[in-house]
Design a protein around this motif. Structure first.
Motif, mmCIF file in Angstrom:
data_model
loop_
_atom_site.group_PDB
_atom_site.id
_atom_site.type_symbol
_atom_site.label_atom_id
_atom_site.label_comp_id
_atom_site.label_asym_id
_atom_site.label_seq_id
_atom_site.Cartn_x
_atom_site.Cartn_y
_atom_site.Cartn_z
ATOM 1 N N MET A 1 0.859 -1.171 0.000
ATOM 2 C CA MET A 1 0.000 0.000 0.000
ATOM 3 C C MET A 1 0.905 1.235 0.000
ATOM 4 N N ARG A 2 0.517 2.206 -0.792
ATOM 5 C CA ARG A 2 1.260 3.460 -0.907
ATOM 6 C C ARG A 2 0.695 4.480 0.081
ATOM 7 N N VAL A 3 1.588 5.115 0.854
ATOM 8 C CA VAL A 3 1.172 6.073 1.872
ATOM 9 C C VAL A 3 1.969 7.368 1.695
ATOM 10 N N LEU A 4 1.256 8.475 1.719
ATOM 11 C CA LEU A 4 1.891 9.794 1.694
ATOM 12 C C LEU A 4 1.698 10.446 3.056
ATOM 13 N N LEU A 5 2.800 10.832 3.690
ATOM 14 C CA LEU A 5 2.779 11.533 4.965
ATOM 15 C C LEU A 5 3.098 12.994 4.704
ATOM 16 N N LEU A 6 2.234 13.880 5.169
ATOM 17 C CA LEU A 6 2.435 15.311 4.994
ATOM 18 C C LEU A 6 2.423 15.996 6.354
ATOM 19 N N ASP A 7 3.578 16.552 6.714
ATOM 20 C CA ASP A 7 3.696 17.296 7.961
ATOM 21 C C ASP A 7 4.925 18.174 7.850
ATOM 22 N N ASP A 8 4.848 19.405 8.341
ATOM 23 C CA ASP A 8 5.996 20.302 8.253
ATOM 24 C C ASP A 8 7.011 20.057 9.370
ATOM 25 N N THR B 1 4.878 1.395 0.962
ATOM 26 C CA THR B 1 5.714 2.313 0.206
ATOM 27 C C THR B 1 5.349 3.689 0.724
ATOM 28 N N VAL B 2 6.280 4.314 1.445
ATOM 29 C CA VAL B 2 5.990 5.575 2.123
ATOM 30 C C VAL B 2 6.694 6.727 1.429
ATOM 31 N N PHE B 3 5.931 7.766 1.161
ATOM 32 C CA PHE B 3 6.445 9.017 0.622
ATOM 33 C C PHE B 3 6.212 10.071 1.689
ATOM 34 N N THR B 4 7.147 10.994 1.839
ATOM 35 C CA THR B 4 6.965 12.056 2.812
ATOM 36 C C THR B 4 7.093 13.413 2.127
ATOM 37 N N ALA B 5 6.359 14.368 2.664
ATOM 38 C CA ALA B 5 6.442 15.751 2.189
ATOM 39 C C ALA B 5 6.333 16.654 3.405
ATOM 40 N N ASN B 6 7.138 17.731 3.406
ATOM 41 C CA ASN B 6 7.069 18.667 4.524
ATOM 42 C C ASN B 6 6.411 19.983 4.122
ATOM 43 N N ALA B 7 5.830 20.002 2.914
ATOM 44 C CA ALA B 7 5.111 21.181 2.427
ATOM 45 C C ALA B 7 3.969 20.720 1.528
ATOM 46 N N ALA B 8 2.877 21.467 1.578
ATOM 47 C CA ALA B 8 1.685 21.097 0.814
ATOM 48 C C ALA B 8 1.947 21.069 -0.690
ATOM 49 N N LEU C 1 -3.325 5.920 0.795
ATOM 50 C CA LEU C 1 -3.630 6.594 2.059
ATOM 51 C C LEU C 1 -2.760 7.829 2.170
ATOM 52 N N MET C 2 -3.378 8.917 2.595
ATOM 53 C CA MET C 2 -2.642 10.142 2.849
ATOM 54 C C MET C 2 -2.892 10.548 4.302
ATOM 55 N N VAL C 3 -1.805 10.768 5.054
ATOM 56 C CA VAL C 3 -1.884 11.231 6.431
ATOM 57 C C VAL C 3 -1.427 12.681 6.405
#
Length: 131
Positions: free
Chosen positions: A1-8, A27-34, A48-50
């Motif tokens: 499952m692909r997961v995107l984590l978004l938090d600054d 499979t985790v992707f991270t982003a610290n900006a929208a 899933l997006m957190v």
């Protein structure tokens, strides 16, 4: 499952990533900006997006509006350090825009709570489209 984590907050991102690692094979992707997360949605839409609601470049409500306009059909978990009323209002707004919100959680989310939400995301998971 692909997961995107978004938090600054880099600490929050690392903590969430560690929790997911303990919960299974993702499979985790991270982003610290929208804006970075929106770009990732274009190229690699997650199941899933957190998403944190409070970010410096774009607030979570505006981000979710963009996500809905892009036709995102995965699931979303909202996170926030704000009061529960704000979190619930954001959840209602996102659902009104057609997003599938699995939960709205106060930070820091517990491993048990995240595990329950990941299980829900697995049940909602749609088959990947192939070109």
């Amino acid at each position: 499952m692909r997961v995107l984590l978004l938090d600054d907050d880099p600490f929050q991102l690392a903590m969430l990533e560690d929790m997911l690692e303990d919960l299974g094979d993702f499979t985790v992707f991270t982003a610290n900006a929208a804006q970075a997360a929106l770009a990732m949605l274009q190229t690699s839409p997650p199941d899933l997006m957190v998403c944190d609601l409070s970010m410096p470049d774009m607030d979570g409500i505006e981000f979710l509006r963009h996500v809905a306009e892009e036709g995102y059909d995965g699931t979303v978990v909202l996170l926030s350090g704000m009061e529960s009323g704000v979190l619930k209002a954001a959840e209602r707004l996102a659902m009104a825009q057609g997003l599938t919100i699995l939960g709205a959680c106060a930070k820091p989310v517990s491993a048990v709570e995240l595990g329950d939400l990941v299980s829900l995301a697995r049940m909602h998971r749609r088959p990947r489209r192939t070109a």
